[in-house]
Design an enzyme around this catalytic site. Sequence first.
Site, short mmCIF file in Angstrom:
data_model
loop_
_atom_site.label_atom_id
_atom_site.label_comp_id
_atom_site.label_asym_id
_atom_site.label_seq_id
_atom_site.Cartn_x
_atom_site.Cartn_y
_atom_site.Cartn_z
N ARG A 98 45.43 49.99 43.39
CA ARG A 98 45.69 49.32 41.54
C ARG A 98 45.63 50.38 40.55
O ARG A 98 46.58 49.25 39.89
CB ARG A 98 44.91 48.11 42.63
CG ARG A 98 45.52 47.08 44.00
CD ARG A 98 44.52 46.85 43.66
NE ARG A 98 44.75 44.83 43.12
CZ ARG A 98 43.38 43.82 43.40
NH1 ARG A 98 43.39 43.97 44.44
NH2 ARG A 98 44.35 42.68 42.48
N HIS A 132 49.54 50.74 47.96
CA HIS A 132 49.70 49.47 46.96
C HIS A 132 51.49 49.54 46.06
O HIS A 132 52.12 48.91 46.73
CB HIS A 132 49.07 49.41 45.80
CG HIS A 132 49.17 47.69 44.89
ND1 HIS A 132 48.96 46.65 45.51
CD2 HIS A 132 48.81 48.08 44.05
CE1 HIS A 132 49.45 46.08 44.35
NE2 HIS A 132 49.81 46.81 43.47
N ASP A 171 53.60 37.76 45.94
CA ASP A 171 54.24 37.97 44.92
C ASP A 171 55.68 38.94 44.54
O ASP A 171 55.46 39.65 46.10
CB ASP A 171 52.63 38.43 43.98
CG ASP A 171 52.27 39.60 44.31
OD1 ASP A 171 53.35 40.58 45.11
OD2 ASP A 171 51.09 39.38 44.06
N LYS A 194 53.51 34.00 41.38
CA LYS A 194 52.43 34.41 41.44
C LYS A 194 52.15 34.60 39.58
O LYS A 194 52.84 35.70 39.37
CB LYS A 194 51.92 35.02 42.57
CG LYS A 194 50.08 35.69 41.94
CD LYS A 194 49.66 36.23 43.35
CE LYS A 194 48.98 37.46 42.67
NZ LYS A 194 48.74 38.56 43.59
N ARG A 196 48.73 35.76 37.82
CA ARG A 196 47.19 36.27 36.84
C ARG A 196 47.06 36.01 35.34
O ARG A 196 47.86 37.28 35.26
CB ARG A 196 46.77 37.32 37.93
CG ARG A 196 45.21 37.56 37.71
CD ARG A 196 45.20 38.88 38.34
NE ARG A 196 45.27 39.54 40.32
CZ ARG A 196 44.63 39.32 41.11
NH1 ARG A 196 43.35 39.02 41.02
NH2 ARG A 196 45.57 39.54 41.92
N ASP A 221 51.16 40.73 53.04
CA ASP A 221 50.42 41.47 51.90
C ASP A 221 49.65 42.80 52.64
O ASP A 221 49.37 42.57 53.60
CB ASP A 221 49.45 39.95 50.64
CG ASP A 221 49.70 40.81 49.74
OD1 ASP A 221 49.74 41.29 49.56
OD2 ASP A 221 49.39 39.55 48.61
N GLY A 228 41.93 35.71 46.77
CA GLY A 228 42.74 34.48 46.37
C GLY A 228 43.98 34.81 46.25
O GLY A 228 44.62 33.22 45.91
N THR A 229 44.99 34.96 46.47
CA THR A 229 46.22 35.71 46.23
C THR A 229 45.92 34.73 48.21
O THR A 229 47.76 33.82 47.27
CB THR A 229 46.65 37.11 46.38
OG1 THR A 229 46.02 37.63 45.40
CG2 THR A 229 48.16 37.22 46.72
#
Length: 328
Positions: A98, A132, A171, A194, A196, A221, A228-229
Amino acid sequence: MMFEEMKVFAGSSHRDLANRICQSLGIPLGESTTIRFSNENLLVKIEENVRCADVFVVQTACEPLHEHIMELFILIDALKHASAARITAVIPYMPYVRSDKKDKPRISITARLMADLLETAGAHRVLLMDLHAAQIQGFFRIPADQLMAAPIICRYLEKRDLSNLVLVAPDAGEVKDLIRYANTLNLSMAIIDKRRERDDENAKAVSIIGNIEGKDCLLIDDEIASGGTVVNASKFLKARGAARVLVACTHAVLSGQAPERLAGAPIEEVIVTDTVPLASKKSKIPQLTVLTVAPLFAGAIQSIHDGNSVSRLFEHQLEQGVLDFKHS
Ligand code: R5P
């Protein structure tokens, strides 16, 4: 270039998966010992001859993360000094993926640093799964093969009635992966917007593109970390009239309170793979289904060793239904 003998070794992060890969390949897991000294330094000893061998080292990103990363580097270094002919780092869940861009001033791009460090340690190539962001493959100067869990998850889903199912990206970053699923399963899709505000803050779903009312929604995902997502997305979808919510993801990192959060969320099934160990968390999530990636990694390792195309082999095996992915 052809190599005579193939050997698979593993660090201590996920020996279950390494053993399953070896079972699929029909070879024993190579013997090595990792010693941890009182000053936290690690020493790795390869317990068998690897001279001129084609060696694969399985290590995944999980707690204690930095110890596992160091153990991987040291394993590769030990194999290099033991005269292995070629070393492939097999990293089902790649650490620091990430951290792949400089989207704020004065921050590191640690995924790139990881790629450099693997090469410096002595890896000649890497075998990864569902990065990712696909462009992380380009961070490596050595060959990097990326496997995808989508065919495994689709094969599992294809066995059920999908007529009321819509695929949902939690997202915008997930849209490309979602298209792969949508094409395979011939389903329509929706995208959640989404947001953040801060890295340490839970992401919030604010709106959705696509029709999900009365539909069964499958959230896709690449990883579940804090949860959380997908937990917020599931509540958001239910509030917008979704009939049922399911989740499919490759890397079940499940950090902190994620298992409890998932267990308490309006999610009927959480379909994940075993790219990270789940033994300590599995029982806390009654909705969890784990699909193994071991035969896929075994097939890729065999293809790399034989000098065959990785992608074509999997298309063929999936068409024939040769790979059995269900783990538990
Ligand atoms: C984000 O861009 C990723 O695709 C995942 O949605 C994210 O890493 C999941 O993290 P968490 O479970 O902490 O919300």
